[in-house]
Design an enzyme around this catalytic site. Structure first.
Site: not given
Ligand code: ADP
Ligand code: F6P
Length: 320
Positions: A12, A73, A104, A130
């Site tokens: 995000g 993503r 994360d 977070d």
């Molecule tokens: P954020 O970084 O905000 O937590 P996401 O969880 O959507 O957002 O993760 C962003 C991108 O990081 C994912 O689309 C994917 O490419 C990569 N990613 C997420 N989780 C994993 C994982 N467990 N192992 C490897 N790459 C990951």
């Molecule tokens: O992690 C940031 C955030 O804005 C969260 O607060 C919310 O749950 C999520 O991203 C929304 O994601 P999306 O852009 O996929 O609607």
């Protein structure tokens, strides 16, 4: 000495990401490195949507929300094949180090790429705050200020109509935006998943407050709880106080970053490049007691973030 690095934003978006990109690019250039911008997070690394950046590539972006590198993503990057493609692209371009600005999930990806020999540094960028290894994540302050302004506006109309306004703020699984916005807006109640709540008790205290002259109410609900509309309907049924639900949504992710976000993003971007300069990778940058620190990515991912229960209780105690 590392000669070429890449920078990407992932997950995000968050206000202040541009300030971090700017700091990474300009710090690297000031240290004699070449920098590549990678569009749409890990997707761009896999597809090769990569371009050289110079000092002018990041002109006029420090004040802009969103991310000029775009974000995405990328499910493919969760697979070994995806990581191998990304590593091959880094090798092809001579990218030895990578700054990943995200949350994360993005750091999990950075750990996978680090294991393949690319030095990766994570910078925490998410409005949710977070991420456990850091007191602060880029975008949190701007998002809270946006939420506060919106709730202030809702309060005006709520007050005119003697209503209860139930407002859902973002925060995926975490109530940090909710509790701070609730305090800043003088909310009557804050509902987050970290503190047990009971709608009957909330309704009863609303009626008690009404009997003592209070005529309008603001209830902040964290996204993790959800159901702002159901909560508004239930409170109206229980209290007979007219209630309206508002979900603030993605408006909280946009807008010009605050001073705090621009400054923290710049500090973190600078620090990330300093680590790469020393040949250090597989780390996440964090803030601890106001100072910048860094952690092994796996260690960072295993940490737990405390919720400010005291702040929540203060809000409850002074909400007359
Ligand atoms: P954020 O970084 O905000 O937590 P996401 O969880 O959507 O957002 O993760 C962003 C991108 O990081 C994912 O689309 C994917 O490419 C990569 N990613 C997420 N989780 C994993 C994982 N467990 N192992 C490897 N790459 C990951
Ligand atoms: O992690 C940031 C955030 O804005 C969260 O607060 C919310 O749950 C999520 O991203 C929304 O994601 P999306 O852009 O996929 O609607």
């Amino acid at each position: 000495m590392i000669k070429k690095i890449g920078v990407l934003t992932s997950g995000g978006d968050a206000p202040g990401m541009n300030a971090a990109v700017r700091a990474v690019v300009r710090t690297a250039i000031s240290k004699g490195m070449e920098v590549y911008g990678i569009r749409r997070g890990y997707m761009g690394l896999i597809t090769g949507d990569i371009f050289p950046m110079d000092e002018r590539s990041v002109s006029d972006i420090i004040h802009r929300g969103g991310t000029v590198l775009y974000t995405a993503r990328c499910p493919e990057f969760r697979t070994a094949e995806g990581v191998a493609k990304a590593k091959a692209k880094c090798d092809e371009l001579g990218i030895e180090g990578l700054v990943v600005i995200g949350g994360d999930g993005s750091f999990r990806g950075a750990a996978d790429l680090s294991a393949q020999g690319v030095l990766c540094i994570g910078i925490p960028g998410t409005i949710d705050n977070d991420i456990a290894c850091t007191e602060y994540t880029i975008g949190f302050d701007t998002a809270m200020n946006t939420a506060m302004e919106m709730v202030d506006k809702l309060r005006d109309t709520s007050q005119s109509h003697d209503r209860c306004s139930v407002v859902e703020v973002m925060g995926r699984g975490a109530g940090h935006i909710a509790v701070n916005t609730g305090i800043a807006c003088g909310a009557t109640d804050i509902i987050t998943k970290e503190v047990a709540y009971d709608l009957d008790a909330i309704a009863n205290t609303m009626l008690e407050k009404k009997s003592k002259g209070k005529q309008n109410f603001v209830v902040i609900v964290a996204e993790g709880i959800g159901h702002a509309q159901e909560i508004a309907t239930a409170l109206q049924e229980k209290t007979h106080i007219e209630s309206r639900a508002t979900v603030l949504g993605h408006v909280q992710r946009g807008g010009s970053p605050t001073v705090r976000d621009r400054v923290e993003a710049t500090r973190m971007g600078y620090y990330a490049v300093e680590l790469l300069e020393q040949g250090i990778g597989n780390r996440v940058v964090g803030v601890n007691k106001g100072e910048l620190v860094d952690y092994d990515i796996q260690e960072a991912l295993s940490m737990q973030k405390p919720y400010d229960v005291k702040l929540h209780k203060i809000a409850e105690q002074i909400a007359f």
